[in-house]
Design an enzyme around this catalytic site. Structure first.
Site, PDB file in Angstrom:
ATOM      1  N   GLN A  18      63.735  32.864  17.283  1.00  0.00           N
ATOM      2  CA  GLN A  18      62.665  31.993  17.760  1.00  0.00           C
ATOM      3  C   GLN A  18      61.801  31.506  16.601  1.00  0.00           C
ATOM      4  O   GLN A  18      60.977  30.617  16.785  1.00  0.00           O
ATOM      5  CB  GLN A  18      61.773  32.758  18.740  1.00  0.00           C
ATOM      6  CG  GLN A  18      62.474  33.225  20.002  1.00  0.00           C
ATOM      7  CD  GLN A  18      61.561  34.128  20.805  1.00  0.00           C
ATOM      8  OE1 GLN A  18      61.492  35.323  20.552  1.00  0.00           O
ATOM      9  NE2 GLN A  18      60.849  33.571  21.764  1.00  0.00           N
TER      10      GLN A  18
ATOM     11  N   ILE B 258      60.477  29.842  13.062  1.00  0.00           N
ATOM     12  CA  ILE B 258      60.705  28.561  12.388  1.00  0.00           C
ATOM     13  C   ILE B 258      60.438  28.650  10.891  1.00  0.00           C
ATOM     14  O   ILE B 258      60.415  27.641  10.203  1.00  0.00           O
ATOM     15  CB  ILE B 258      59.816  27.457  13.008  1.00  0.00           C
ATOM     16  CG1 ILE B 258      58.333  27.796  12.846  1.00  0.00           C
ATOM     17  CG2 ILE B 258      60.180  27.238  14.473  1.00  0.00           C
ATOM     18  CD1 ILE B 258      57.398  26.674  13.259  1.00  0.00           C
TER      19      ILE B 258
ATOM     20  N   HIS C 289      64.123  27.267  17.945  1.00  0.00           N
ATOM     21  CA  HIS C 289      62.896  26.467  17.912  1.00  0.00           C
ATOM     22  C   HIS C 289      62.861  25.527  16.711  1.00  0.00           C
ATOM     23  O   HIS C 289      61.813  24.972  16.398  1.00  0.00           O
ATOM     24  CB  HIS C 289      61.659  27.369  17.896  1.00  0.00           C
ATOM     25  CG  HIS C 289      61.408  28.045  19.210  1.00  0.00           C
ATOM     26  ND1 HIS C 289      60.463  29.051  19.365  1.00  0.00           N
ATOM     27  CD2 HIS C 289      61.968  27.871  20.433  1.00  0.00           C
ATOM     28  CE1 HIS C 289      60.472  29.461  20.629  1.00  0.00           C
ATOM     29  NE2 HIS C 289      61.377  28.759  21.287  1.00  0.00           N
TER      30      HIS C 289
ATOM     31  N   CYS D 129      61.164  10.789   9.414  1.00  0.00           N
ATOM     32  CA  CYS D 129      60.310   9.764  10.001  1.00  0.00           C
ATOM     33  C   CYS D 129      60.646   9.575  11.471  1.00  0.00           C
ATOM     34  O   CYS D 129      61.807   9.396  11.834  1.00  0.00           O
ATOM     35  CB  CYS D 129      60.479   8.451   9.240  1.00  0.00           C
ATOM     36  SG  CYS D 129      59.520   7.094   9.961  1.00  0.00           S
TER      37      CYS D 129
ATOM     38  N   CYS E   9      61.863   5.467  11.674  1.00  0.00           N
ATOM     39  CA  CYS E   9      63.136   4.978  11.130  1.00  0.00           C
ATOM     40  C   CYS E   9      64.165   6.077  10.913  1.00  0.00           C
ATOM     41  O   CYS E   9      65.327   5.792  10.618  1.00  0.00           O
ATOM     42  CB  CYS E   9      62.907   4.211   9.822  1.00  0.00           C
ATOM     43  SG  CYS E   9      62.496   5.255   8.395  1.00  0.00           S
TER      44      CYS E   9
ATOM     45  N   GLY F 143      61.539  42.310  17.722  1.00  0.00           N
ATOM     46  CA  GLY F 143      60.245  41.681  17.504  1.00  0.00           C
ATOM     47  C   GLY F 143      59.939  40.486  18.379  1.00  0.00           C
ATOM     48  O   GLY F 143      59.279  39.551  17.929  1.00  0.00           O
TER      49      GLY F 143
ATOM     50  N   ASN G 117      60.663  47.144  18.837  1.00  0.00           N
ATOM     51  CA  ASN G 117      59.357  46.546  19.076  1.00  0.00           C
ATOM     52  C   ASN G 117      58.311  47.655  19.070  1.00  0.00           C
ATOM     53  O   ASN G 117      58.559  48.728  19.624  1.00  0.00           O
ATOM     54  CB  ASN G 117      59.333  45.805  20.424  1.00  0.00           C
ATOM     55  CG  ASN G 117      58.273  44.726  20.473  1.00  0.00           C
ATOM     56  OD1 ASN G 117      57.088  45.016  20.381  1.00  0.00           O
ATOM     57  ND2 ASN G 117      58.699  43.476  20.615  1.00  0.00           N
ATOM     58  N   PRO G 118      57.141  47.409  18.470  1.00  0.00           N
ATOM     59  CA  PRO G 118      56.100  48.444  18.499  1.00  0.00           C
ATOM     60  C   PRO G 118      55.478  48.622  19.876  1.00  0.00           C
ATOM     61  O   PRO G 118      54.883  49.662  20.159  1.00  0.00           O
ATOM     62  CB  PRO G 118      55.059  47.939  17.487  1.00  0.00           C
ATOM     63  CG  PRO G 118      55.320  46.479  17.359  1.00  0.00           C
ATOM     64  CD  PRO G 118      56.772  46.269  17.620  1.00  0.00           C
TER      65      PRO G 118
ATOM     66  N   ALA H 291      60.044  46.310  12.819  1.00  0.00           N
ATOM     67  CA  ALA H 291      61.376  45.944  12.324  1.00  0.00           C
ATOM     68  C   ALA H 291      61.500  46.227  10.835  1.00  0.00           C
ATOM     69  O   ALA H 291      62.561  46.640  10.356  1.00  0.00           O
ATOM     70  CB  ALA H 291      61.642  44.472  12.604  1.00  0.00           C
TER      71      ALA H 291
END
EC number: 2.3.1.286
Length: 256
Positions: free
Chosen positions: A108, A110, A128, A136, A139, A199, A225-226, A243
């Site tokens: 997920q 970026i 994602h 652009c 164009c 995570g 995961n915590p 992690a």
């Protein structure tokens, strides 16, 4: 290490598995210094200086209506990514992919950290999108990396036509990239021997579905995961922690 510990159990399952899917979210990059957030990129929680929900500021409609406002927060997101680096969790996942030629990563995030850590692009699904290269909207011309545009006037403009530039990232209220979805479901149809969720709060169907499908088919599922998530009681093994700490232990236990 106790041979019955969660880490040892996961390592044993991954050692046997051929087709593996590692699903990663903002919690993995939090260990690199990126703040976590349930949506885009993990940077914000709550409202902007303008009193808008961050989902509104970082949305496709806002980029069209008020590109300067949207880019104000895209630029902060970009600066946070550029200031951080992949951590040992990213590196351990890349190491697993090196040993397992049918190990895929669905992220997920970026920030591009999986690529930087060595995950092969051909087995990386960035659901994602990513922050570069800019292009652009008018164009379609590409306009280089993110960094060169972050310190000038916002929004950045196309040198060719003057149109507003944007990154190939999925903003709020935008569709997920068709190619990424197609790749995910193509691989899901082949099936996975093991799915590891790292995570993420797992609140999206494309995160939950691979776990449930794999478990129903007799495969192995685990979570790092915590905290407790929607999937914590639906996986075979829950590893509580960061992690950054857990993934290197899992991978070193496989190949020790």
């Amino acid at each position: 290490m106790d041979s019955h510990s969660p880490i040892a159990t996961v390592a044993q399952a991954l050692r046997r598995a051929e087709r593996i899917l590692v699903i990663t979210g903002a919690g993995l990059s939090a260990d690199s210094g990126m703040p976590t957030y349930r949506g885009l990129g993990g940077l914000y929680n709550g409202r902007t200086e303008e009193g808008l929900p961050i989902e509104a500021a970082l949305s496709g409609p806002m980029l069209r209506r008020d590109p300067a406002l949207c880019w104000k927060y895209l630029a902060e997101l970009g600066k946070a990514c550029l200031a951080a680096r992949p951590n040992a969790g990213h590196e351990a996942i890349a190491e697993l992919q090196k040993h397992k030629p049918e190990c895929w990563v669905l992220t997920q995030n970026i920030d591009g950290f999986h690529r930087q850590a060595g995950s092969p692009a051909e087995r990386l699904i960035e659901i994602h999108g990513e922050l570069a290269p800019l292009y652009c909207q008018s164009c379609g011309a590409e306009s280089g990396g993110l960094e060169e545009h972050l310190h000038g006037q916002l929004p950045p403009r196309c040198a060719a036509c003057g149109g507003v530039l944007r990154p190939p990232v999925v903003l709020f209220e935008e569709m997920l990239p068709e190619e990424a979805i197609d790749t995910l479901y193509r691989e899901l149809r082949k099936g996975f021997d093991a799915v590891l969720v790292v995570g993420t709060t797992a609140s999206f169907p494309y995160i939950v579905e691979p776990v449930l499908r794999t478990r129903q088919a007799g495969g192995f599922t685990a979570e790092v995961n915590p905290g407790v998530t929607d999937l914590s009681e639906r996986v075979d093994v829950k590893m509580t922690g960061r992690a950054l700490d857990i993934m290197p232990q899992v991978v070193s236990h496989i190949y020790r």
